[in-house]
Design a protein around this motif. Structure first.
Motif, PDB file in Angstrom:
ATOM      1  N   UNK A 126      20.790  70.151 -24.209  1.00  0.00           N
ATOM      2  CA  UNK A 126      19.986  70.043 -25.428  1.00  0.00           C
ATOM      3  C   UNK A 126      20.746  70.374 -26.712  1.00  0.00           C
ATOM      4  N   UNK A 127      21.970  70.887 -26.605  1.00  0.00           N
ATOM      5  CA  UNK A 127      22.737  71.228 -27.806  1.00  0.00           C
ATOM      6  C   UNK A 127      23.393  69.979 -28.385  1.00  0.00           C
ATOM      7  N   UNK A 128      23.592  69.928 -29.706  1.00  0.00           N
ATOM      8  CA  UNK A 128      24.294  68.790 -30.311  1.00  0.00           C
ATOM      9  C   UNK A 128      25.668  68.587 -29.679  1.00  0.00           C
ATOM     10  N   UNK A 219      11.873  62.930 -23.674  1.00  0.00           N
ATOM     11  CA  UNK A 219      13.279  62.877 -24.084  1.00  0.00           C
ATOM     12  C   UNK A 219      13.449  63.142 -25.581  1.00  0.00           C
ATOM     13  N   UNK A 220      14.526  63.859 -25.909  1.00  0.00           N
ATOM     14  CA  UNK A 220      14.891  64.129 -27.305  1.00  0.00           C
ATOM     15  C   UNK A 220      16.012  63.186 -27.716  1.00  0.00           C
ATOM     16  N   UNK A 221      15.867  62.578 -28.897  1.00  0.00           N
ATOM     17  CA  UNK A 221      16.892  61.691 -29.416  1.00  0.00           C
ATOM     18  C   UNK A 221      17.107  61.938 -30.906  1.00  0.00           C
ATOM     19  N   UNK A 222      18.302  61.588 -31.349  1.00  0.00           N
ATOM     20  CA  UNK A 222      18.704  61.702 -32.751  1.00  0.00           C
ATOM     21  C   UNK A 222      18.570  60.307 -33.363  1.00  0.00           C
ATOM     22  N   UNK A 254      22.042  64.907 -36.452  1.00  0.00           N
ATOM     23  CA  UNK A 254      22.073  66.262 -35.921  1.00  0.00           C
ATOM     24  C   UNK A 254      20.697  66.871 -35.716  1.00  0.00           C
ATOM     25  N   UNK A 255      19.663  66.022 -35.723  1.00  0.00           N
ATOM     26  CA  UNK A 255      18.283  66.481 -35.548  1.00  0.00           C
ATOM     27  C   UNK A 255      17.631  65.653 -34.446  1.00  0.00           C
ATOM     28  N   UNK A 256      17.079  66.326 -33.436  1.00  0.00           N
ATOM     29  CA  UNK A 256      16.434  65.611 -32.345  1.00  0.00           C
ATOM     30  C   UNK A 256      14.923  65.559 -32.494  1.00  0.00           C
ATOM     31  N   UNK A 257      14.341  64.433 -32.139  1.00  0.00           N
ATOM     32  CA  UNK A 257      12.886  64.266 -32.099  1.00  0.00           C
ATOM     33  C   UNK A 257      12.500  63.772 -30.709  1.00  0.00           C
ATOM     34  N   UNK A 287      18.012  63.659 -20.693  1.00  0.00           N
ATOM     35  CA  UNK A 287      16.882  64.394 -21.265  1.00  0.00           C
ATOM     36  C   UNK A 287      16.995  64.515 -22.777  1.00  0.00           C
ATOM     37  N   UNK A 288      18.199  64.785 -23.253  1.00  0.00           N
ATOM     38  CA  UNK A 288      18.391  64.979 -24.695  1.00  0.00           C
ATOM     39  C   UNK A 288      19.780  64.527 -25.078  1.00  0.00           C
TER      40      UNK A 288
END
Length: 328
Positions: A126-128, A219-222, A254-257, A287-288
């Motif tokens: 989950x980290x950038x 799922x998290x995406x930028x 650099x921001x996930x949604x 996942x991210x």
């Protein structure tokens, strides 16, 4: 002197052509129209229908139009499709890029910008993720792009071709002036699908998996606005022209949604509460994946101007409303 844009009739490519024309740069588009649209190409650009693997055609274009840089978008890009058709993806994304590279090297073109992808990283947590992270793609799409990055790297060592590979995160939105946007029928991009659903072009949409190790299970995406992305290409091209060395840069905010956050934003902007169905996970979806994008800002001076999910969604919705008229 001109810039050759392969795949310039497609979604990102047509925005790149707009950016070049707006900057006063002559642009030549090479596209086989397998997924692109002739009408999406700016009228001031030179359009040539053909394939990047046609080395004789590419050589002729470079000579006749005095091409001094190539921006290479032409590719297949759907991750689940790459899982079911790996050989098709290695052919379209790797074999054809090799043919293009050979023509570019033989002609002595000094600069190339390559459209790569965050899919080269694979499962990253989950980290950038930074450019020096372990490269472990989990789909044929990601592997086909990574192979092309390797070819570019090796070619730039052996020949006087300097390049920048830009690893895109999730590209979305449309030209704020309404000149082009995501137009592919049956597209799988989340924001495109949600906008189509909000406007009644789809009866509903699916969320693939709610059991990921993320805050809401999706799922998290930028998400990066396509116009900011093409601005990064221009900045990268200017960097090379000023003597910059070959490099790889992430292109994201650099921001996930999460998927659910994006859907809620589309519902809010469209003022439509459309149907959403929960479905099992798709193969090949991490996942991210969020960009650590400090390097491109520091090295080429990229300054995004549309870094806002609501703005991205609004431009995508505006384009989707106007798309049927554009197609006709």
């Amino acid at each position: 002197m001109a810039v050759l844009v392969t795949g310039g009739a497609g979604y990102i490519g047509s925005h790149m052509v707009l950016a070049l024309i707006d900057a006063g740069e002559p642009a030549v588009v090479l596209d086989n129209l397998s997924t692109g649209f002739r009408w999406a190409v700016h009228p001031n650009a030179t359009f040539i229908e053909g394939d990047v693997s046609d080395s004789e055609l590419v050589a002729r274009i470079i000579a006749e139009h005095d091409i001094t840089a190539v921006v290479h978008f032409a590719a297949r890009i759907v991750v689940p499709e790459s899982v079911s058709d790996p050989l098709g993806y290695y052919y379209a994304n790797t074999v054809k890029t090799r043919a293009l590279l050979e023509a570019v090297v033989k002609a002595g073109v000094p600069h190339m910008i390559f459209s790569s992808t965050a899919a080269v990283y694979g499962m990253v947590g989950n980290d950038p993720v930074a450019e020096d992270a372990l490269l472990s793609p989990i789909s044929p799409y990601g592997r086909s792009k990574l192979m092309s990055e390797w070819m570019l790297e090796d070619t730039s060592v052996a020949f006087p071709l300097r390049h920048v590979a830009l690893r895109y995160f999730n590209v979305a939105g449309a030209d704020p002036a309404g000149r082009t946007g995501q137009s592919t029928a049956g597209a799988t991009h989340l924001i495109k699908v949600a906008c189509e659903t909000a406007l009644g072009k789809r009866a509903g949409m699916q969320v693939y998996g709610t059991d990921y190790p993320t805050p809401d299970g999706t799922c998290l995406r930028d998400y990066i606005h396509v116009s900011d992305l093409t601005a990064a290409h221009l900045d990268a091209l200017n960097y090379l022209r000023q003597g910059g060395e070959s490099a790889v840069f992430n292109c994201g905010y650099g921001q996930g949604y999460s998927v659910l956050e994006v859907i809620e934003t589309v519902k809010k902007v469209s003022e439509v509460d459309f149907k959403v169905t929960i479905s099992p996970r798709r193969p090949g979806d991490p996942a991210a994946i969020v960009a650590k994008a400090d390097k491109i800002r520091a090295t080429v001076g990229w300054q995004p101007k549309l870094d806002d999910l609501t703005t991205i969604v609004r431009t995508a919705l505006d384009w989707e409303r106007d798309l049927d008229r554009k197609r006709n």
